[in-house]
Design a protein around this motif. Structure first.
Motif, PDB file in Angstrom:
ATOM      1  N   SER A 185       3.046   3.144  -1.012  1.00 28.39           N
ATOM      2  CA  SER A 185       1.755   2.552  -0.617  1.00 28.39           C
ATOM      3  C   SER A 185       0.881   2.282  -1.835  1.00 28.39           C
ATOM      4  O   SER A 185      -0.008   1.434  -1.803  1.00 28.39           O
ATOM      5  CB  SER A 185       1.015   3.475   0.358  1.00 28.39           C
ATOM      6  N   HIS A 191      -0.652  -5.096   0.694  1.00 29.39           N
ATOM      7  CA  HIS A 191      -1.261  -4.618   1.942  1.00 29.39           C
ATOM      8  C   HIS A 191      -2.793  -4.659   1.920  1.00 29.39           C
ATOM      9  O   HIS A 191      -3.424  -4.308   2.910  1.00 29.39           O
ATOM     10  CB  HIS A 191      -0.790  -3.181   2.235  1.00 29.39           C
ATOM     11  N   HIS A 196      -7.049  -2.638   3.669  1.00 26.22           N
ATOM     12  CA  HIS A 196      -8.344  -2.347   3.027  1.00 26.22           C
ATOM     13  C   HIS A 196      -9.259  -3.584   3.005  1.00 26.22           C
ATOM     14  O   HIS A 196      -9.861  -3.884   1.977  1.00 26.22           O
ATOM     15  CB  HIS A 196      -8.123  -1.904   1.575  1.00 26.22           C
ATOM     16  N   ASP A 321      -4.843   4.336   3.562  1.00 30.40           N
ATOM     17  CA  ASP A 321      -3.425   4.397   3.180  1.00 30.40           C
ATOM     18  C   ASP A 321      -2.686   5.482   3.965  1.00 30.40           C
ATOM     19  O   ASP A 321      -1.521   5.317   4.325  1.00 30.40           O
ATOM     20  CB  ASP A 321      -3.293   4.658   1.676  1.00 30.40           C
TER      21      ASP A 321
HETATM   22 FE   LIG Z   1      -3.651   1.109  -0.278  1.00 32.79          FE
END
Ligand SMILES: [Fe+2]
Ligand code: FES
Length: 362
Positions: A185, A191, A196, A321
């Motif tokens: 992650s 991502h 986020h 996360d």
């Molecule tokens: Fe992250």
């Protein structure tokens, strides 16, 4: 690109046991910033390959030991960090910097241990080494020294940690996910839009090409102009030392499980993903900044508020996360083939390659 790791490697008991032995026992692991161990009797506790260890300052020398009393095996240290005599909480045996029990209540009456007898009961040592102000420990005595292991990154990490290595937060949280999911992650920015969108994403700009050094990697990302300017303003206001060598979100990954991240050459963030079980990870993290030339500003209400906002921001991003990583852990039990990695996940592919090499003893 080689194939990603099999889903079962994220929950198998056998794989987890093999990782302990082949990856974590011979690895240097980040356990503290030097400043946390600056005073005589300052100590920290860490988990190396599933074994609790302690590192303590004894009159300026950093020494590490497996965290268990030689008498009847109480854990010597319970707190994650602190200051005090190395004394067992059960019957009060105290240990010196060589790990030798030098204070044994009632020794003459009950044990009759002479110097040699006490020597034979010394704690099991662990290796300790520093890169700049980063303190590492390793279970095995033999193996390559820390500078060799860090390779090309030893110099920039020493620079960053000595410039920005004064911690203002040390924390730990438990994730219901395999440690590799946590590492992964942290190794890609793909991502950010989804996970986020309102926290970290608005702060970032262009992702620069990844760099690789042995099993480690470096992922530089530009900071959005406003984010960089805002961090620099905080630094000026609080009189914090900064470095001009790093201006973005500069992210070092140290195999197997450590991240060292500089933001705007102003703030330093450290993360260690310690496996505590096949599907459980203890994430330890630190936030740090440089020494201040305006200590009264640094200690002021405003200085504290800035610090708190950074801590809250970091907690929020790591919480985001954590949630998705725990989802992925469920998914690993459902998946029937390895993950499909894109070009923008090249640091994960390199991590998998390093993992295979370590597991196969290459
Ligand atoms: Fe992250
Ligand atoms: S178990 Fe440590 S002093 Fe007895």
């Amino acid at each position: 690109m080689t194939e990603a790791l099999a889903p079962s490697t994220y929950f198998s008991l056998e794989v987890s046991a093999a990782e302990r032995q082949r990856i974590f026992e011979p690895s240097w692991q980040l356990v503290a910033l030097r400043q946390e161990l600056a005073q005589h009797q300052d100590f920290v506790v860490a988990d190396l390959a599933g074994r609790s260890i302690l590192v303590q300052n004894f009159d300026g020398a950093l020494r590490g030991f497996v965290n268990v009393c030689s008498h009847r095996h109480a854990r010597l240290r319970q707190a994650e960090c602190g200051n005090g005599l190395l004394r067992c909480p059960y019957h009060g045996w105290t240990y010196n910097g060589d790990g030798v029990p030098v204070g044994i209540p009632g020794n003459a009456d009950y044990f009759g241990l002479d110097r040699e007898g006490r020597q034979a009961l010394a704690l099991r040592p662990v290796a300790v080494a520093c890169c700049g102000d980063l303190v590492f420990a390793r279970l095995t005595a033999d193996g390559p020294d820390l500078a060799t292991v860090l390779g090309a990154y030893a110099e920039p990490l020493a620079h960053l940690s000595t410039t920005l290595g004064r911690p203002f937060q040390r924390a730990a949280v438990t994730w219901a996910a395999n440690w590799k999911i946590g590492v992964e992650s942290a190794l890609e920015g793909y991502h950010l839009d989804m996970i986020h969108p309102h926290s970290f994403r608005p702060m970032t700009g262009t992702v620069r090409p990844s760099e690789f050094a042995g099993p480690h990697s470096f992922g530089p990302t530009d900071l959005a102009d406003e984010a960089r300017a805002s961090m620099r303003r905080m630094a000026t206001r609080l009189g914090l030392a900064t470095t001009e060598r790093f201006t973005g979100y500069d992210h070092f990954f140290l195999f197997p499980n450590m991240m060292v991240i500089a933001s705007a050459g102003t703030f330093l963030s450290l993360q260690v993903y310690e496996p505590t079980g096949p599907e459980v990870t203890r994430l330890k993290f630190w936030m740090a900044a440089g020494p201040s030339s305006k200590p009264e500003q640094r200690q002021s209400v405003t200085g504290r508020a800035i610090e708190r906002s950074l801590v809250e921001f970091n907690d929020r991003v790591l919480g985001e996360d954590q949630r998705i990583s725990e989802e992925v852990q469920h998914g690993k039990h459902l998946a029937e083939r390895p993950a499909r990695l894109g070009q923008n996940e090249d640091r994960i592919a390199a991590f998998h390659e390093a993992w295979r090499a370590a597991m196969e003893g290459r």
